[in-house]
Write an enzyme that holds these catalytic residues in place. Structure first.
Site, short mmCIF file in Angstrom:
data_model
loop_
_atom_site.label_atom_id
_atom_site.label_comp_id
_atom_site.label_asym_id
_atom_site.label_seq_id
_atom_site.Cartn_x
_atom_site.Cartn_y
_atom_site.Cartn_z
N PRO A 2 -79.53 -160.47 17.32
CA PRO A 2 -79.29 -161.82 17.82
C PRO A 2 -79.14 -162.81 16.67
O PRO A 2 -79.99 -162.87 15.79
CB PRO A 2 -80.56 -162.14 18.63
CG PRO A 2 -81.30 -160.85 18.76
CD PRO A 2 -80.86 -159.98 17.62
N GLU A 3 -78.04 -163.52 16.66
CA GLU A 3 -77.82 -164.58 15.68
C GLU A 3 -77.90 -165.90 16.44
O GLU A 3 -78.29 -165.91 17.60
CB GLU A 3 -76.46 -164.39 14.98
CG GLU A 3 -76.31 -162.99 14.39
CD GLU A 3 -74.99 -162.74 13.68
OE1 GLU A 3 -74.39 -163.70 13.17
OE2 GLU A 3 -74.55 -161.57 13.64
N LYS A 58 -82.13 -168.94 14.10
CA LYS A 58 -82.50 -167.75 14.87
C LYS A 58 -83.91 -167.83 15.45
O LYS A 58 -84.33 -166.92 16.16
CB LYS A 58 -82.39 -166.51 13.97
CG LYS A 58 -80.99 -166.26 13.43
CD LYS A 58 -80.98 -165.04 12.52
CE LYS A 58 -79.69 -164.96 11.72
NZ LYS A 58 -79.71 -163.84 10.76
N ARG A 260 -75.71 -154.51 3.42
CA ARG A 260 -75.29 -154.66 4.82
C ARG A 260 -73.90 -154.10 5.03
O ARG A 260 -73.01 -154.30 4.20
CB ARG A 260 -75.25 -156.15 5.22
CG ARG A 260 -76.42 -156.93 4.77
CD ARG A 260 -77.53 -156.91 5.80
NE ARG A 260 -78.80 -157.31 5.21
CZ ARG A 260 -79.08 -158.54 4.78
NH1 ARG A 260 -78.19 -159.49 4.87
NH2 ARG A 260 -80.24 -158.81 4.25
#
Length: 270
Positions: A2-3, A58, A260
């Site tokens: 979730p961003e 966030k 990432r």
DNA sequence: ATCTATGCCTGGTGGC
DNA sequence: TGCCACCAGGCATAGA
């Protein structure tokens, strides 16, 4: 994961469902999520009424008058509202029993999420919150601010945009999208990014996050519906998880930047 | 100050 | 089919 767009979606859904409800009990099925004193968390919250739900980047804030639960979903945290008699699912770790025969249940397969109970008046002095930067679609975000934060850095622009103390709320998916839309390679060092490129980052970041928020966020991989809410921004992704560039048709590269998984078009991004 | 390594975690995947 | 090493990743923290 979730961003900011997904957290805003959770906030809206929670707000409509739990504001005004009193917590009558709290069950820990795995209490490692609670990073403040675990006994105090229960003792203080039981019999308190939820007054508001908000977010900053966030971080999700569940407010109960003088206290606030700071909740970060990290990778896979989700909230559900369920009838209290419904059998607990695996990975439903924290159960808030509400006064209308429903539960607010926090589910988190990988247990990365955190909850911290703080006095509301101290909230902005808590280090996790005080250090956060500016949200990507805030009117107060300027190209000069971004430029100033990155101009001397030897880190990659991808890492810098993931740094929550600079821009608050972007995660791996949206950083890839912002850099694609801004035509900037994720591997560029901060000290090579021009003021004009900072303007593009600002404009595209704002546009993308506003659009993603309107869409209810992105639903891919395991980041599926929380509270029965499913976003559809995945229909608008142009680079993240893609194999062909929508602009030039060439293959999208997948590399690792700052640890990432990173998608970009070597032809369209300079 | 700034960088790197590690830990937190489980489910999915690929190799054999 | 089963076993197992490995990977995904946001963030804090310890050590260099």
């Amino acid at each position: 994961m979730p961003e900011i767009a997904e957290v805003r979606t959770v906030k809206r859904a929670l707000k409509s469902k739990i504001v005004g409800r009193k917590i009558i009990d709290i069950i820990y099925r795995y209490d490692g999520i609670i990073k403040s004193d675990k006994e105090e968390f229960k003792n203080i919250l039981i019999n308190k009424t939820i007054t508001d739900v908000d977010n900053f980047g966030k971080w999700l804030f569940i407010k109960l008058d003088d206290y606030t639960i700071l909740s970060h979903l990290r990778m896979e945290g989700k909230y559900y509202i369920k009838p209290t008699e419904e059998v607990y699912e695996k990975h439903e770790h924290i159960i808030f029993k509400l006064d209308n025969n429903t539960d607010l249940r926090y589910k988190d397969t990988r247990k990365f999420g955190v909850m911290i109970l703080v006095k509301t008046k101290d909230m902005n002095n808590i280090k996790e919150i005080s250090k956060l930067g500016i949200e990507p679609d805030s009117d107060t975000l300027s190209k000069e601010y971004i430029y100033d934060k990155i101009k001397n850095s030897n880190k990659t622009i991808k890492e810098l945009l993931l740094d929550q103390t600079i821009i608050n709320g972007l995660g791996n998916i949206y950083v890839d999208e912002v850099l694609f839309a801004s035509r900037i390679k994720p591997t560029r060092k901060g000290n090579t990014i021009t003021l004009e490129e900072c303007e593009r980052i600002k404009q595209e970041g704002s546009r993308i996050i506003k659009k993603a928020t309107d869409c209810g966020g992105t639903t891919i991989r395991s980041y599926t519906s929380s509270l029965g809410v499913t976003g559809n921004y995945q229909d608008y992704l142009l680079v993240h998880t893609k194999s062909k560039c929508s602009l030039c048709g060439k293959s999208i590269n997948k590399i690792r930047v700052g640890g990432r998984g990173t998608y970009y078009c070597d032809n369209c991004q300079k």
